[in-house]
Design a protein around this motif. Structure first.
Motif, PDB file in Angstrom:
ATOM      1  N   ARG A   9       2.557   8.564   8.921  1.00 30.24           N
ATOM      2  CA  ARG A   9       1.619   8.105   7.895  1.00 30.24           C
ATOM      3  C   ARG A   9       1.328   9.239   6.927  1.00 30.24           C
ATOM      4  NH1 ARG A   9      -2.512   3.963   9.515  1.00 30.24           N
ATOM      5  NH2 ARG A   9      -3.898   5.272   8.310  1.00 30.24           N
ATOM      6  N   ASP A  10       1.336   8.918   5.658  1.00 31.08           N
ATOM      7  CA  ASP A  10       0.989   9.886   4.629  1.00 31.08           C
ATOM      8  C   ASP A  10      -0.415   9.540   4.144  1.00 31.08           C
ATOM      9  OD1 ASP A  10       0.680  11.525   2.447  1.00 31.08           O
ATOM     10  OD2 ASP A  10       2.529  10.900   1.446  1.00 31.08           O
ATOM     11  N   LYS A  15      -4.657   6.931   0.701  1.00 31.81           N
ATOM     12  CA  LYS A  15      -5.902   7.093  -0.057  1.00 31.81           C
ATOM     13  C   LYS A  15      -5.684   6.766  -1.534  1.00 31.81           C
ATOM     14  CE  LYS A  15      -9.615  10.411  -0.773  1.00 31.81           C
ATOM     15  NZ  LYS A  15     -10.120  11.745  -0.472  1.00 31.81           N
ATOM     16  N   ARG A  16      -4.591   7.268  -2.107  1.00 29.96           N
ATOM     17  CA  ARG A  16      -4.282   7.040  -3.518  1.00 29.96           C
ATOM     18  C   ARG A  16      -4.049   5.553  -3.798  1.00 29.96           C
ATOM     19  NH1 ARG A  16      -0.386  10.462  -3.750  1.00 29.96           N
ATOM     20  NH2 ARG A  16       1.219   8.984  -3.143  1.00 29.96           N
ATOM     21  N   GLU A  17      -3.276   4.873  -2.955  1.00 28.26           N
ATOM     22  CA  GLU A  17      -2.946   3.468  -3.176  1.00 28.26           C
ATOM     23  C   GLU A  17      -4.162   2.561  -2.959  1.00 28.26           C
ATOM     24  OE1 GLU A  17      -0.188   2.421  -4.607  1.00 28.26           O
ATOM     25  OE2 GLU A  17       0.499   4.489  -4.661  1.00 28.26           O
ATOM     26  N   ALA A  21      -5.879   0.026  -5.634  1.00 28.81           N
ATOM     27  CA  ALA A  21      -6.171  -1.377  -5.305  1.00 28.81           C
ATOM     28  C   ALA A  21      -7.613  -1.725  -5.664  1.00 28.81           C
ATOM     29  CB  ALA A  21      -5.908  -1.649  -3.826  1.00 28.81           C
ATOM     30  N   ARG A  22      -8.543  -0.806  -5.404  1.00 30.15           N
ATOM     31  CA  ARG A  22      -9.942  -1.051  -5.764  1.00 30.15           C
ATOM     32  C   ARG A  22     -10.088  -1.240  -7.273  1.00 30.15           C
ATOM     33  NH1 ARG A  22     -10.796   2.392  -1.487  1.00 30.15           N
ATOM     34  NH2 ARG A  22     -10.783   4.273  -2.759  1.00 30.15           N
ATOM     35  N   HIS A  55      -2.293  -6.132   0.712  1.00 28.46           N
ATOM     36  CA  HIS A  55      -0.980  -5.601   0.344  1.00 28.46           C
ATOM     37  C   HIS A  55       0.065  -6.351   1.166  1.00 28.46           C
ATOM     38  CE1 HIS A  55      -3.568  -2.251  -0.892  1.00 28.46           C
ATOM     39  NE2 HIS A  55      -2.607  -1.934  -1.728  1.00 28.46           N
ATOM     40  N   ILE A  56       1.038  -6.948   0.512  1.00 27.13           N
ATOM     41  CA  ILE A  56       2.100  -7.660   1.231  1.00 27.13           C
ATOM     42  C   ILE A  56       2.838  -6.664   2.125  1.00 27.13           C
ATOM     43  CG2 ILE A  56       4.253  -8.954   0.995  1.00 27.13           C
ATOM     44  CD1 ILE A  56       3.114 -10.077  -1.651  1.00 27.13           C
ATOM     45  N   VAL A  57       3.277  -5.560   1.541  1.00 24.63           N
ATOM     46  CA  VAL A  57       3.829  -4.449   2.329  1.00 24.63           C
ATOM     47  C   VAL A  57       2.681  -3.451   2.451  1.00 24.63           C
ATOM     48  CG1 VAL A  57       5.529  -2.605   2.467  1.00 24.63           C
ATOM     49  CG2 VAL A  57       6.165  -4.805   1.450  1.00 24.63           C
ATOM     50  N   PRO A  58       2.128  -3.283   3.651  1.00 22.24           N
ATOM     51  CA  PRO A  58       0.941  -2.433   3.826  1.00 22.24           C
ATOM     52  C   PRO A  58       1.152  -1.001   3.337  1.00 22.24           C
ATOM     53  CG  PRO A  58       1.422  -3.670   5.822  1.00 22.24           C
ATOM     54  CD  PRO A  58       2.589  -3.863   4.914  1.00 22.24           C
ATOM     55  N   VAL A  59       0.096  -0.400   2.792  1.00 22.55           N
ATOM     56  CA  VAL A  59       0.212   0.979   2.306  1.00 22.55           C
ATOM     57  C   VAL A  59       0.530   1.930   3.448  1.00 22.55           C
ATOM     58  CG1 VAL A  59      -1.178   0.711   0.231  1.00 22.55           C
ATOM     59  CG2 VAL A  59      -2.290   1.336   2.350  1.00 22.55           C
ATOM     60  N   ALA A  60       0.080   1.620   4.641  1.00 26.79           N
ATOM     61  CA  ALA A  60       0.379   2.472   5.798  1.00 26.79           C
ATOM     62  C   ALA A  60       1.870   2.430   6.150  1.00 26.79           C
ATOM     63  CB  ALA A  60      -0.441   2.040   7.008  1.00 26.79           C
TER      64      ALA A  60
END
Length: 103
Positions: A9-10, A15-17, A21-22, A55-60
């Protein structure tokens, strides 16, 4: 042969993504989707306060906060999806159908 690839995990990416989204949640495009009240996954209608941005493809898992990767969904679908990708969701549904008793 082991065909599992470990992806770390990055936290900076996540945090950035999530911050992006917010900001996108405040745009007229997503406000309009919320007002329509349609869950992307189960296609049922809900009041806007019962919907979330997903997110369809999760940020994690490496997903980005772009208009094409963000959808409106109900809390139930969002919680069931967790960190799964679309392909994993499809495989899960196929397995559940296979395990269901045949009539």
């Amino acid at each position: 042969m082991d065909d599992w690839v470990e992806i770390e995990r990055d936290e900076r990416h996540i945090k950035r993504e999530r911050a992006k989204a917010r900001e996108l949640r405040k745009t007229p495009y997503f406000k309009n989707l919320l007002q329509q009240g349609l869950c992307h996954y189960c296609k049922q209608k809900f009041p806007p306060e019962e919907l979330t941005l997903d997110h369809i493809v999760p940020v994690a898992r490496g997903g980005k906060s772009t208009r094409g990767n963000l959808v409106i969904c109900c809390r139930t679908c969002n919680q069931e999806k967790k960190f799964l990708t679309p392909a994993e969701l499809l495989l899960r549904r196929m397995a559940e159908e296979e395990d269901a008793p045949q009539e």
